[in-house]
Design a protein around this motif. Sequence first.
Motif, PDB file in Angstrom:
ATOM      1  N   UNK A  50       0.832  -1.210   0.000  1.00 49.56           N
ATOM      2  CA  UNK A  50       0.000   0.000   0.000  1.00 49.56           C
ATOM      3  C   UNK A  50       0.863   1.255   0.000  1.00 49.56           C
ATOM      4  N   UNK A  51       2.038   1.198   0.625  1.00 49.16           N
ATOM      5  CA  UNK A  51       2.933   2.350   0.616  1.00 49.16           C
ATOM      6  C   UNK A  51       3.486   2.625  -0.767  1.00 49.16           C
ATOM      7  N   UNK A  52       3.871   1.584  -1.495  1.00 50.08           N
ATOM      8  CA  UNK A  52       4.401   1.770  -2.840  1.00 50.08           C
ATOM      9  C   UNK A  52       3.325   2.273  -3.795  1.00 50.08           C
ATOM     10  N   UNK A  53       2.079   1.766  -3.630  1.00 52.31           N
ATOM     11  CA  UNK A  53       1.018   2.136  -4.563  1.00 52.31           C
ATOM     12  C   UNK A  53       0.450   3.525  -4.293  1.00 52.31           C
ATOM     13  N   UNK A  54       0.147   3.831  -3.024  1.00 54.65           N
ATOM     14  CA  UNK A  54      -0.481   5.128  -2.750  1.00 54.65           C
ATOM     15  C   UNK A  54      -0.054   5.733  -1.414  1.00 54.65           C
ATOM     16  N   UNK A  91       7.657   8.436  -9.729  1.00 54.65           N
ATOM     17  CA  UNK A  91       7.384   7.189 -10.459  1.00 54.65           C
ATOM     18  C   UNK A  91       5.885   6.961 -10.622  1.00 54.65           C
ATOM     19  N   UNK A  92       5.124   7.190  -9.550  1.00 52.45           N
ATOM     20  CA  UNK A  92       3.675   7.009  -9.630  1.00 52.45           C
ATOM     21  C   UNK A  92       3.046   7.981 -10.615  1.00 52.45           C
ATOM     22  N   UNK A 109      10.895  -1.969  -8.036  1.00 52.17           N
ATOM     23  CA  UNK A 109       9.737  -1.158  -7.647  1.00 52.17           C
ATOM     24  C   UNK A 109       8.686  -1.069  -8.751  1.00 52.17           C
ATOM     25  N   UNK A 110       9.045  -0.759 -10.028  1.00 47.79           N
ATOM     26  CA  UNK A 110       8.003  -0.708 -11.071  1.00 47.79           C
ATOM     27  C   UNK A 110       7.236  -2.017 -11.224  1.00 47.79           C
ATOM     28  N   UNK A 111       7.953  -3.160 -11.117  1.00 48.93           N
ATOM     29  CA  UNK A 111       7.266  -4.454 -11.222  1.00 48.93           C
ATOM     30  C   UNK A 111       6.344  -4.679 -10.027  1.00 48.93           C
ATOM     31  N   UNK A 116       3.254  -2.686 -10.699  1.00 47.48           N
ATOM     32  CA  UNK A 116       2.424  -3.298 -11.739  1.00 47.48           C
ATOM     33  C   UNK A 116       1.665  -4.501 -11.190  1.00 47.48           C
ATOM     34  N   UNK A 117       2.389  -5.447 -10.566  1.00 45.89           N
ATOM     35  CA  UNK A 117       1.732  -6.634 -10.036  1.00 45.89           C
ATOM     36  C   UNK A 117       0.748  -6.275  -8.925  1.00 45.89           C
ATOM     37  N   UNK A 118       1.108  -5.282  -8.104  1.00 44.54           N
ATOM     38  CA  UNK A 118       0.221  -4.863  -7.020  1.00 44.54           C
ATOM     39  C   UNK A 118      -1.072  -4.259  -7.533  1.00 44.54           C
ATOM     40  N   UNK A 119      -0.975  -3.413  -8.562  1.00 46.73           N
ATOM     41  CA  UNK A 119      -2.171  -2.792  -9.134  1.00 46.73           C
ATOM     42  C   UNK A 119      -3.077  -3.835  -9.779  1.00 46.73           C
TER      43      UNK A 119
END
Length: 352
Positions: A135-139, A166-167, A326-328, A331-334
């Motif tokens: 959740x921290x990496x996404x938002x 990046x986001x 981090x980008x992967x 992507x997988x998290x979203x």
Amino acid sequence: MPSSFLSRGRIVGWMGLSFLGGIAAVTLGWASVEWFRITLGILVIAAGGVSLCKNRHALAICLCLITGVGGMMRAWTERVPLLSLSSPMAAMRLASTKKKEVVTEIVPPWMVELRTGLTKQIATNLPSEEASLMSGILYGETHFSKETKTTFRRAGLLHVVAVSGANISILVLLIARTCVRLGASRRQAWAALVVSVLLFILFVSPSASVTRAAIMGILSELGPLCGRLGRPTRTLLVAACLFACWQPSALLLDAGFALSFLAMAGLILYAPYFERLFPERTPEILKEAATSTLAATLFTTPYSLWAFQQWSAFGFLTNLIVVPLVPWTMLFGAVALFIPLGPWLYLPVKGC
């Protein structure tokens, strides 16, 4: 003095630096409120000088003086806490509390509920620490334990769980590609981009790092629409001035603001030089991770040493390993979050 030194763009840049300098002067206690009448008098004199002066150098000085006084007045009206150079943490805590109050007033309740719901959905499919990381990496929503947060800080990886460029870059790319597929014009695409970025900022809460990235992204896309290509350094300066005008205390009292802008300045100014040091056969992903880490570390280390009295000796190595993942992870998290087909979708992001 060469004429290029006083071009219109450079004068605007010096005015921006003067504005930030005025805010910094008040924050550091170099310009007290008792000087208010004096600064008003200087402002009036400078305004008169601008209207009467024909010398370009004097005109630039007057404009910088006006914007510097404007920065002081903005900091005074906001009642920015006084920063102690020897122990900055107390003032930073006050600024952090004030920032949270501002964010609470701006973000709509339904967005808070949506973010809470997504966080609960992640927590039901991943262990607590891994759920906080995702959740921290996404938002930017983190609920780490104190031990985990200390570990991340020592490893120099706290920036990974902060929503930043990046986001915004991924969002800008998705909106641009979607608009192209739909046959939208440049103006329509830019309008859709602005609306999407503003909604995303409200969703993740308007922190310094994400707001900086959003302003730079919007201005970068606006340039071609106006027939101009903006310089990254000036775009970064404009973003700093706009955010500091909204929250003056963030300039020196918000660690996220300082680290975000310092890191970006390092990437813009020094990443190209570091890139030339690597052999041509170096894999592109490794070269990009190494140059960005070196450039960002060079600019952020002095501030980290002053603000937190610590520095990660292993930061370069850990970032070299983690940043390409981090980008992967995003992507997988979203995919796992927005396509709820079962817990098995969380296996790739859990691996990352």
